[in-house]
Design an enzyme around this catalytic site. Structure first.
Site, mmCIF file in Angstrom:
data_model
loop_
_atom_site.group_PDB
_atom_site.id
_atom_site.type_symbol
_atom_site.label_atom_id
_atom_site.label_comp_id
_atom_site.label_asym_id
_atom_site.label_seq_id
_atom_site.Cartn_x
_atom_site.Cartn_y
_atom_site.Cartn_z
ATOM 1 N N ALA A 112 0.852 -1.189 0.000
ATOM 2 C CA ALA A 112 0.000 0.000 0.000
ATOM 3 C C ALA A 112 0.887 1.238 0.000
ATOM 4 C CB ALA A 112 -0.922 0.001 1.214
ATOM 5 N N LYS A 113 0.288 2.378 -0.276
ATOM 6 C CA LYS A 113 1.029 3.641 -0.242
ATOM 7 C C LYS A 113 0.049 4.792 -0.185
ATOM 8 C CE LYS A 113 5.412 4.870 -0.301
ATOM 9 N NZ LYS A 113 6.498 4.171 0.424
ATOM 10 N N GLY A 114 0.516 5.922 0.339
ATOM 11 C CA GLY A 114 -0.330 7.101 0.421
ATOM 12 C C GLY A 114 0.459 8.363 0.162
#
Length: 301
Positions: A112-114
């Site tokens: 995941a990443k943000g």
């Protein structure tokens, strides 16, 4: 291919690069077509727009992202970055790469990443806190200890994670320490987290040096970027006897063929805001830094 037809890979879309890399690996693995189709796309893509009141009283609407590429192996794992150049496709690519990183080292997490499109250098601490808490509220439907666990990344740190943890906990009605990693030690953070990325890079350099027969004692080191990863990489190489001759940040680079102490450069940057101007060094551009004659180049920008 003629010189005029050469592709400038620095200008390529990060998501297309990530998908191309995956395609090459999938071909070598003779990956099942169905699995290939699943892993070639992100499971979830969340885009949020939220208001923050600025110092002049005006309200500015910021854009943020949280992407889950794949959570088959466990909760999503990946950092949150604050930068003016953040794009949806960049975050998608980083989320895909997190999937591979977690799988390669055998830990039970997905990718995941943000990110938030903003310039934290132009924002006060209060504005950054407000931005972080609003962003956390918007992505709260995706994150959680058993769902998706953010961490620090570009221009975010332990304080950012503390704000995220506190905001998420308020929505849940109980303290949820495990919603983020990279927290301050006082609320369950891990020793060594700050320098972990740099230490991993340096371990790789040590093994590569053995393979190449390169003596790290006196080896000339250039580090592109002097944030968390770059500064710690420079300090660790200095401890190993390497001669750090060049470093850079967003304002430019510095160079001294005789080397310098990166710990003193770090102190200088904390005082002035940049490495540029450090006594006893010559200013170079970020492009020139990458062309300096050296034994080890660490791209950490």
């Amino acid at each position: 291919m003629s010189k005029s037809a050469v592709i400038d890979h620095t200008q390529r879309d990060p998501w297309s690069i990530a998908q191309e890399q995956f395609g090459i690996a999938a071909d070598r693995l003779h990956l099942d077509p169905n699995m290939r189709a699943i892993l070639a796309e992100c499971q979830r893509e969340l885009t949020v727009h939220f208001p923050v009141r600025m110092a002049d009283g005006a309200v500015k609407v910021f854009t943020g992202y949280r992407i889950q590429h794949n959570t088959t192996r466990g909760p999503g794992k990946g950092g949150i970055r604050y930068h003016p150049s953040v794009t949806l496709n960049e975050v998608k690519a980083l989320a895909m790469w997190m999937t591979w990183k977690c799988a390669v080292v055998g830990i039970p997490y997905g990718g995941a990443k943000g990110g938030v499109v903003c310039d934290p250098k132009m924002m006060s601490q209060q504005q950054l806190e407000t931005l972080t808490r609003r962003y956390t509220t918007e992505i709260a439907l995706l994150i959680g200890p058993e769902r998706d666990i953010p961490a620090p990344d570009v221009n975010t740190n332990a304080q950012t994670m503390a704000w995220i943890m506190d905001t998420y906990s308020m929505h849940q009605g109980y303290t949820a320490l495990a919603v983020v990693t990279g927290k301050p030690l006082s609320i369950g953070g891990s020793e060594g987290r700050n320098e972990a990325t740099a230490r991993g890079a340096v371990y790789t350099i040590i093994e590569a040096a053995k393979h190449l027969g390169l003596d790290l004692e006196g080896a000339r080191v250039v580090v592109q970027g002097f944030g968390n990863a770059g500064s710690f990489s420079a300090k660790l190489m200095h401890e190993l006897g390497g001669k750090v001759i060049g470093v850079s940040d967003t304002s430019g680079g510095i160079f001294n063929p005789r080397g310098f102490d990166p710990n003193k450069v770090d102190a200088y940057k904390r005082e002035t805001g940049s490495v540029v101007g450090f006594p006893g060094t010559e200013k170079v551009t970020n492009a020139e830094l990458l062309e300096l004659d050296c034994d080890i180049l660490i791209p950490a920008a």
